[in-house]
Design a protein around this motif. Structure first.
Motif: not given
Length: 452
Positions: A167-196
């Motif tokens: 659902d939207a809760s799941s797919t939007v969490s992917f969108l935001k995670s991808w955006a954060e990784i792209c912005k910061l140039g990192g991997g999982v370490e740059c993500l808020d755990s609530k998105f994992l």
């Protein structure tokens, strides 16, 4: 005109573990639903050289890193030809189609709020890869991505995914995670755990033990997977209407002070007044252009994560929403007190379904498909999205999106709803309607708020 610069496939890193997920009854409910299509436009003066040499490599890297933690999106929906149950499966070598393109179209037209030809948006949306037919099953791709450059003006991100994956809760969490990784140039370490994401399907307790199987037996014969619904946007126009916080409060006050009999509304909320106002304005629009009178329907989904027993974590990845139904004759919707009546009706539906007996929120789950089957879809307003999912938070390093468009509403008669770009307390409402009806709605919507 849109010109493709590059087509490629992006896979998670080689070390990604294979994954198989059974479909719960929540997932199975969305078997035959059209793909979800979203567009984000970013105002970012980017040159062709920067796009080719910097943005394209960054997008490829960030998609791969994000997919490492969202493996189902890189996999396939396995649709069996025999008696087996369907599942979502990721195997090493699976990947996502990613398209890079360039456009000389009018960026300001696409990102405006006024009515725009729905056909103009489809060149910026990716098509899902073709279905692979095997002897034992069909492999149905789940996600596709397109990134389009408007030279020296902006960039758009288009996503298409099957609802069966989440659902939207799941797919939007992917969108935001991808955006954060792209912005910061990192991997999982740059993500808020609530998105994992959390994938444990054992957390979903089937109320009767066999609802998922019953859904499969009911729905499988109707699944067509016309995956891209290319003709649904013909003769449609898209517009965005902003509901200001002050107007929302005035609508709440109007209901609270109404003389509607037994005005003991259980749920006078931003959601109920906004939904009721749009629904009644649409009913008046239909009447004003001479459409036949009759029963009108409103359908929306509620998130059950916090309402399961025991509650699911917010980061559970998959579908965990169920439908709610309201209906009224159009003649009642358009009466002088129709708005107050409609707010009360939607509030009562929410109260009965979610709060009256919290131990029985899934009491009618077995009937969901038949309830949907009884709806007259050409007389139905649905709800897509929620203010809880702030898509304007998705920053790829180019700042906040200038405009979000839920393209899927071209296909199903839904209104889209999200937080406004410019104020968290305002709402953006998206509609896709024939031109004559859109013009009528715009006037009724505006004039109604002016006299509240």
């Amino acid at each position: 005109m849109v010109t493709v610069v590059e087509r490629c496939r992006v896979a998670p890193p080689d070390a990604a573990a294979e994954l198989s997920l059974p479909l719960t009854f929540f997932d199975m409910f969305w078997l035959d639903f059209h793909p979800i299509q979203r567009l984000l436009f970013y105002e970012f003066p980017c040159s062709e050289s920067h796009f080719i040499h910097t943005i394209i490599p960054n997008i490829k890297t960030s998609v791969a890193r994000a997919l490492q933690h969202f493996l189902p999106l890189a996999g396939n929906f396995i649709y069996p030809s025999g008696l087996q149950m369907p599942q979502i499966q990721f195997n090493n070598g699976d990947s996502v189609s990613v398209v890079f393109a360039e456009s000389d179209d009018d960026f300001s037209y696409l990102t405006a709020n006024h009515a725009r030809d729905a056909r103009k948006f489809y060149p910026y949306l990716p098509e899902l890869s073709p279905i692979i037919n095997l002897s034992s099953c069909r492999l149905i791709p789940i996600l596709a991505v397109q990134v389009t450059l408007f030279p020296n003006i902006g960039v758009s991100i288009g996503l298409t995914n099957h609802h069966v994956v989440g659902d939207a809760s799941s797919t939007v969490s992917f969108l935001k995670s991808w955006a954060e990784i792209c912005k910061l140039g990192g991997g999982v370490e740059c993500l808020d755990s609530k998105f994992l994401p959390l994938y444990d399907r054992c957390l979903i307790k089937d109320p009767n033990g066999d609802i998922a199987k019953k859904y499969w037996n009911q729905l499988r014969k109707d699944v067509s997977y016309d995956s891209n619904h290319q003709n649904d946007h013909e003769n449609k126009f898209r517009a965005t209407f902003v509901m200001k916080e002050a107007n929302i409060q005035k609508l709440k006050n109007l209901v609270a002070n109404s003389e509607e009999p037994n005005n003991s509304c259980h749920h006078i909320s931003t959601f109920t007044v906004t939904s009721a106002y749009v629904w009644t304005c649409l009913a008046k629009s239909s009447a004003s252009i001479g459409e036949d009178d009759g029963m009108e329907y409103f359908i929306f989904a509620a998130d059950f994560r916090a309402r399961m027993n025991p509650p699911l974590p917010a980061n559970y990845f998959g579908n965990c929403v169920g439908p709610f139904f309201a209906k009224l004759p159009r003649s009642r919707l358009i009466e002088k007190d129709g708005f107050a009546v409609t707010v009360k009706l939607i509030g009562e539906v929410i109260y009965r379904g979610l709060y009256q007996n919290k131990e029985e929120v899934l009491k009618d789950v077995e009937d969901w498909p038949s309830q949907l089957g009884a709806v007259e879809w050409d007389r139905t307003l649905g709800m897509a999205g929620s203010p809880r999912f702030d898509v304007y938070d998705a920053d790829f390093g180019w700042g906040k999106p200038k405009k979000f468009e839920s393209i899927s509403i071209d296909h199903d008669g839904c209104m889209s709803l999200c937080k406004s770009r410019d104020s968290e307390k305002d709402l953006e409402i998206g509609l896709s309607l024939p031109k004559i009806k859109m013009n009528a709605f715009a006037t009724i919507f505006r004039d109604g708020l002016a006299i509240v």
